[in-house]
Enzyme design. Sequence first.
Site, mmCIF file in Angstrom:
data_model
loop_
_atom_site.group_PDB
_atom_site.id
_atom_site.type_symbol
_atom_site.label_atom_id
_atom_site.label_comp_id
_atom_site.label_asym_id
_atom_site.label_seq_id
_atom_site.Cartn_x
_atom_site.Cartn_y
_atom_site.Cartn_z
ATOM 1 N N LYS A 254 0.882 -1.172 0.000
ATOM 2 C CA LYS A 254 0.000 0.000 0.000
ATOM 3 C C LYS A 254 0.924 1.229 0.000
ATOM 4 O O LYS A 254 0.881 2.075 0.899
ATOM 5 C CB LYS A 254 -0.910 -0.064 1.244
ATOM 6 C CG LYS A 254 -2.027 0.958 1.276
ATOM 7 C CD LYS A 254 -3.132 0.680 0.262
ATOM 8 C CE LYS A 254 -4.177 1.783 0.321
ATOM 9 N NZ LYS A 254 -5.125 1.726 -0.809
ATOM 10 N N ASP B 286 -5.470 -3.173 -2.439
ATOM 11 C CA ASP B 286 -6.906 -3.111 -2.757
ATOM 12 C C ASP B 286 -7.148 -3.594 -4.188
ATOM 13 O O ASP B 286 -8.100 -4.327 -4.465
ATOM 14 C CB ASP B 286 -7.476 -1.709 -2.518
ATOM 15 C CG ASP B 286 -6.531 -0.594 -2.927
ATOM 16 O OD1 ASP B 286 -5.370 -0.886 -3.285
ATOM 17 O OD2 ASP B 286 -6.942 0.581 -2.907
#
Length: 362
Positions: free
Chosen positions: A195, A227
């Site tokens: 991330k 994600d």
Amino acid sequence: MDYNIAVIPGDGIGPEIVREACKVMDQVGKVFGHQFQYTEVLMGGCSIDAHGVPLTDEALETARNSDSVLLGAVGGNVGNSRWYDVAPNLRPEAGLLAIRKGLNLFANIRPAYLYKELMDACPLKREIIGEGFDMVIMRELTGGLYFGARHTEEVDGVMTAVDTLTYNENEIRRIAVKAFDIAMKRKKHVTSVDKANVLDSSRLWRKVVEEVAKDYPEVTLSHMLVDNCAMQLVMNPGQFDVILTENMFGDILSDEASMITGSIGMLSSASMNESKFGMYEPSHGSAPDIAGQDIANPIATILSAAMMLRYSFDLDAEADAMEAAVQQVLTEGFHTGDIYSEGCEKVGCSKMGDLIAERIRK
Ligand code: NAD
């Protein structure tokens, strides 16, 4: 060659499925000229019954002195077992944490492979499944958010909880090396998941992974945000070879990846340390609901043993032979109850082991 394997049958279906894995390994030994010696080690509920603790120091030492560890599963019915009316560190599963820590098993490897014969169990649409998928999730197991400092306190009258996500470059480097080593034995592609658009730890992760990649010119590296990876796993799972990621992201993504294979009794796993030493075990638990009935699926444990041959002993041809035998048995239509579908022949745990062992070929 001779290999000394610590075998931990554990509880529930553990002894049944481990017996079948050893049966198949013995056949591999006969066909390829190896000797697999097994030393049985108690862990989990059976160790509590015998010694009052889920893992004794002696048991840990036996595991440490072996070439590799094969584990069934530990634990019982959480609601009604005598093993659970004790402090958490004395319950069967505490043995698992203690052995992982004691053997410094920081790299968790979980393959997610879709057998054509089990496509109906996959929850994804056929056009998404395409030709199927064959990936490995390499999850860092001993650092990150689950091991960082944490506390809960009242700040200006408001209850506030803090968890800390820490990684140093050495922790990242050693898991990255493992991922690239494994990619070299596969399709030579690593997707590093982080991330990095938000987290400092992910930016360091990305930098160190890129440094490690320079030592593996044959392996291609790509980066993906976590994600996006969660979406890609259900949109285009066939794109992945090795997914490399930190502890919490790996916890979530490896469960997602295993779900899309649709069959818990088929999923192998390994946890390794810095050398080639590893503990190999099915991804499922001890299934006390079906223990002792000879109906458990031993394939996850047999495939875990194949991973041991490949990753700890560098016996690639022998591991290929085990995987091919599993594939052949499924193609011939023999299925245990958990993967049964119409038109197949239903077989029990021991018969499944026999069938796979009989199909080991050089
Ligand atoms: P589980 O994986 O044992 O069982 C979930 C379901 O899947 C059950 O219906 C079971 O019958 C079925 N199942 C699992 N493995 C199977 C196999 N090889 N063949 C056919 N069916 C299979 O999970 P659970 O019920 O949540 O946990 C049972 C016990 O296992 C608990 O004590 C838990 O703590 C322990 N556990 C141990 C490990 C481990 O040793 N690594 C991992 C997970 C859970």
